[in-house]
Motif scaffolding. Structure first.
Motif, PDB file in Angstrom:
ATOM      1  N   SER A 198       0.836  -1.192   0.000  1.00 14.26           N
ATOM      2  CA  SER A 198       0.000   0.000   0.000  1.00 14.26           C
ATOM      3  C   SER A 198       0.875   1.247   0.000  1.00 14.26           C
ATOM      4  N   ILE A 199       1.243   1.680  -1.185  1.00 13.71           N
ATOM      5  CA  ILE A 199       2.200   2.770  -1.345  1.00 13.71           C
ATOM      6  C   ILE A 199       1.498   4.047  -1.762  1.00 13.71           C
ATOM      7  N   PHE A 200       1.755   5.102  -1.002  1.00 12.08           N
ATOM      8  CA  PHE A 200       1.290   6.427  -1.371  1.00 12.08           C
ATOM      9  C   PHE A 200       2.362   7.141  -2.163  1.00 12.08           C
ATOM     10  N   LYS A 201       1.948   8.077  -2.985  1.00  6.50           N
ATOM     11  CA  LYS A 201       2.907   8.765  -3.829  1.00  6.50           C
ATOM     12  C   LYS A 201       3.685   9.848  -3.098  1.00  6.50           C
ATOM     13  N   ASN A 202       3.148  10.339  -1.998  1.00 10.97           N
ATOM     14  CA  ASN A 202       3.831  11.372  -1.221  1.00 10.97           C
ATOM     15  C   ASN A 202       4.738  10.723  -0.175  1.00 10.97           C
ATOM     16  N   ASN A 203       5.812  10.145  -0.651  1.00 16.99           N
ATOM     17  CA  ASN A 203       6.713   9.417   0.228  1.00 16.99           C
ATOM     18  C   ASN A 203       8.154   9.847  -0.006  1.00 16.99           C
ATOM     19  N   PHE A 204       8.996   9.460   0.925  1.00 16.39           N
ATOM     20  CA  PHE A 204      10.422   9.591   0.692  1.00 16.39           C
ATOM     21  C   PHE A 204      11.114   8.312   1.139  1.00 16.39           C
ATOM     22  N   MET A 205      12.277   8.091   0.587  1.00 21.13           N
ATOM     23  CA  MET A 205      13.027   6.882   0.870  1.00 21.13           C
ATOM     24  C   MET A 205      14.436   7.255   1.302  1.00 21.13           C
ATOM     25  N   ALA A 206      15.010   6.418   2.114  1.00 20.88           N
ATOM     26  CA  ALA A 206      16.313   6.729   2.683  1.00 20.88           C
ATOM     27  C   ALA A 206      17.127   5.464   2.881  1.00 20.88           C
ATOM     28  N   TRP A 207      18.426   5.664   3.020  1.00 16.82           N
ATOM     29  CA  TRP A 207      19.338   4.604   3.402  1.00 16.82           C
ATOM     30  C   TRP A 207      20.002   4.972   4.718  1.00 16.82           C
ATOM     31  N   TYR A 208      20.035   4.023   5.620  1.00 16.68           N
ATOM     32  CA  TYR A 208      20.753   4.126   6.874  1.00 16.68           C
ATOM     33  C   TYR A 208      21.809   3.034   6.917  1.00 16.68           C
ATOM     34  N   ASN A 263      10.385   5.829  -9.502  1.00 18.41           N
ATOM     35  CA  ASN A 263       9.035   5.829  -8.944  1.00 18.41           C
ATOM     36  C   ASN A 263       8.126   4.795  -9.606  1.00 18.41           C
ATOM     37  N   ALA A 264       8.338   4.550 -10.879  1.00 17.14           N
ATOM     38  CA  ALA A 264       7.532   3.550 -11.576  1.00 17.14           C
ATOM     39  C   ALA A 264       7.754   2.158 -11.004  1.00 17.14           C
ATOM     40  N   LYS A 265       8.954   1.913 -10.497  1.00 17.64           N
ATOM     41  CA  LYS A 265       9.293   0.616  -9.931  1.00 17.64           C
ATOM     42  C   LYS A 265       9.272   0.599  -8.409  1.00 17.64           C
ATOM     43  N   ASN A 266       8.958   1.738  -7.797  1.00 14.01           N
ATOM     44  CA  ASN A 266       8.967   1.863  -6.334  1.00 14.01           C
ATOM     45  C   ASN A 266      10.280   1.363  -5.752  1.00 14.01           C
ATOM     46  N   TYR A 300      20.405  -0.359   5.676  1.00 11.85           N
ATOM     47  CA  TYR A 300      18.961  -0.526   5.739  1.00 11.85           C
ATOM     48  C   TYR A 300      18.277   0.540   4.901  1.00 11.85           C
ATOM     49  N   CYS A 301      17.301   0.144   4.111  1.00 12.49           N
ATOM     50  CA  CYS A 301      16.478   1.151   3.460  1.00 12.49           C
ATOM     51  C   CYS A 301      15.267   1.443   4.341  1.00 12.49           C
ATOM     52  N   LYS A 302      14.779   2.647   4.210  1.00 14.29           N
ATOM     53  CA  LYS A 302      13.615   3.093   4.963  1.00 14.29           C
ATOM     54  C   LYS A 302      12.649   3.781   4.019  1.00 14.29           C
ATOM     55  N   PHE A 303      11.398   3.424   4.141  1.00 10.81           N
ATOM     56  CA  PHE A 303      10.334   3.989   3.329  1.00 10.81           C
ATOM     57  C   PHE A 303       9.377   4.706   4.268  1.00 10.81           C
ATOM     58  N   SER A 304       9.151   5.988   4.016  1.00  9.12           N
ATOM     59  CA  SER A 304       8.306   6.796   4.886  1.00  9.12           C
ATOM     60  C   SER A 304       7.168   7.414   4.096  1.00  9.12           C
ATOM     61  N   ILE A 341      10.227  12.309  -3.239  1.00  6.37           N
ATOM     62  CA  ILE A 341       9.460  11.840  -4.386  1.00  6.37           C
ATOM     63  C   ILE A 341       9.858  12.564  -5.663  1.00  6.37           C
ATOM     64  N   ILE A 342      10.327  13.795  -5.544  1.00  6.69           N
ATOM     65  CA  ILE A 342      10.724  14.554  -6.723  1.00  6.69           C
ATOM     66  C   ILE A 342      12.214  14.448  -7.011  1.00  6.69           C
ATOM     67  N   GLY A 343      12.925  13.651  -6.229  1.00  2.24           N
ATOM     68  CA  GLY A 343      14.322  13.413  -6.513  1.00  2.24           C
ATOM     69  C   GLY A 343      15.316  14.292  -5.793  1.00  2.24           C
ATOM     70  N   SER A 344      14.860  15.115  -4.870  1.00  6.97           N
ATOM     71  CA  SER A 344      15.776  15.920  -4.074  1.00  6.97           C
ATOM     72  C   SER A 344      16.542  15.012  -3.113  1.00  6.97           C
ATOM     73  N   THR A 345      17.835  15.229  -2.986  1.00  9.42           N
ATOM     74  CA  THR A 345      18.673  14.336  -2.199  1.00  9.42           C
ATOM     75  C   THR A 345      19.459  15.073  -1.131  1.00  9.42           C
ATOM     76  N   THR A 346      19.764  14.354  -0.056  1.00  6.55           N
ATOM     77  CA  THR A 346      20.668  14.825   0.978  1.00  6.55           C
ATOM     78  C   THR A 346      21.560  13.664   1.388  1.00  6.55           C
ATOM     79  N   TYR A 347      22.765  13.990   1.879  1.00  6.48           N
ATOM     80  CA  TYR A 347      23.744  12.976   2.231  1.00  6.48           C
ATOM     81  C   TYR A 347      24.450  13.335   3.526  1.00  6.48           C
ATOM     82  N   VAL A 348      24.874  12.307   4.229  1.00 10.06           N
ATOM     83  CA  VAL A 348      25.776  12.538   5.339  1.00 10.06           C
ATOM     84  C   VAL A 348      27.118  13.006   4.763  1.00 10.06           C
ATOM     85  N   ASP A 349      27.800  13.867   5.500  1.00  8.23           N
ATOM     86  CA  ASP A 349      29.013  14.488   4.970  1.00  8.23           C
ATOM     87  C   ASP A 349      30.049  13.472   4.488  1.00  8.23           C
ATOM     88  N   SER A 350      30.169  12.369   5.169  1.00 13.70           N
ATOM     89  CA  SER A 350      31.223  11.414   4.871  1.00 13.70           C
ATOM     90  C   SER A 350      31.082  10.735   3.512  1.00 13.70           C
TER      91      SER A 350
END
Length: 115
Positions: A27-37, A73-76, A94-98, A53-62
């Protein structure tokens, strides 16, 4: 409910590359973001990268300039391209889906960087 399946971990030599994948289903909504920990031995879990969802990214400095998070997005699916890997990148990733009202975690995939 959302299920996440991670793949792509393994053993790689220093300076090598790996690409992690995480596929979301359910049950996936389109207003989501995904992350790696990641969580390295003896260390706390840390956020590595986030993609909206629009492809904006952030990273830990390292990992800036070395890792790239992206999504299809087509493949979730979310990816983490890891280049110039170092021994200190060794961790369980670990991936995280929010999405509204819930967070979901993948099962984790081991990345080991060693000669």
């Amino acid at each position: 409910q959302v299920q996440l399946v991670e793949s792509g971990g393994g053993l790689v030599q220093p300076g090598g590359s790996l690409r992690l994948s995480c596929v979301a289903s359910g049950s996936i909504f389109k207003n989501n973001f995904m992350a790696w920990y990641r969580q390295a031995p003896g260390k706390q879990r840390e956020l590595v990268a986030v993609v909206t969802i629009i492809g904006s990214t952030t990273y830990v400095d390292s990992v800036k300039g070395l890792f790239t998070i992206s999504r299809d997005n087509a493949k979730n699916t979310v990816y983490l391209q890891m280049n110039s890997l170092k021994p200190e990148d060794t961790a369980v990733y670990y991936c995280k889906f929010s999405q509204p009202n819930s967070d979901y975690w993948g099962q984790g995939t081991q990345v080991t960087v060693s000669s």
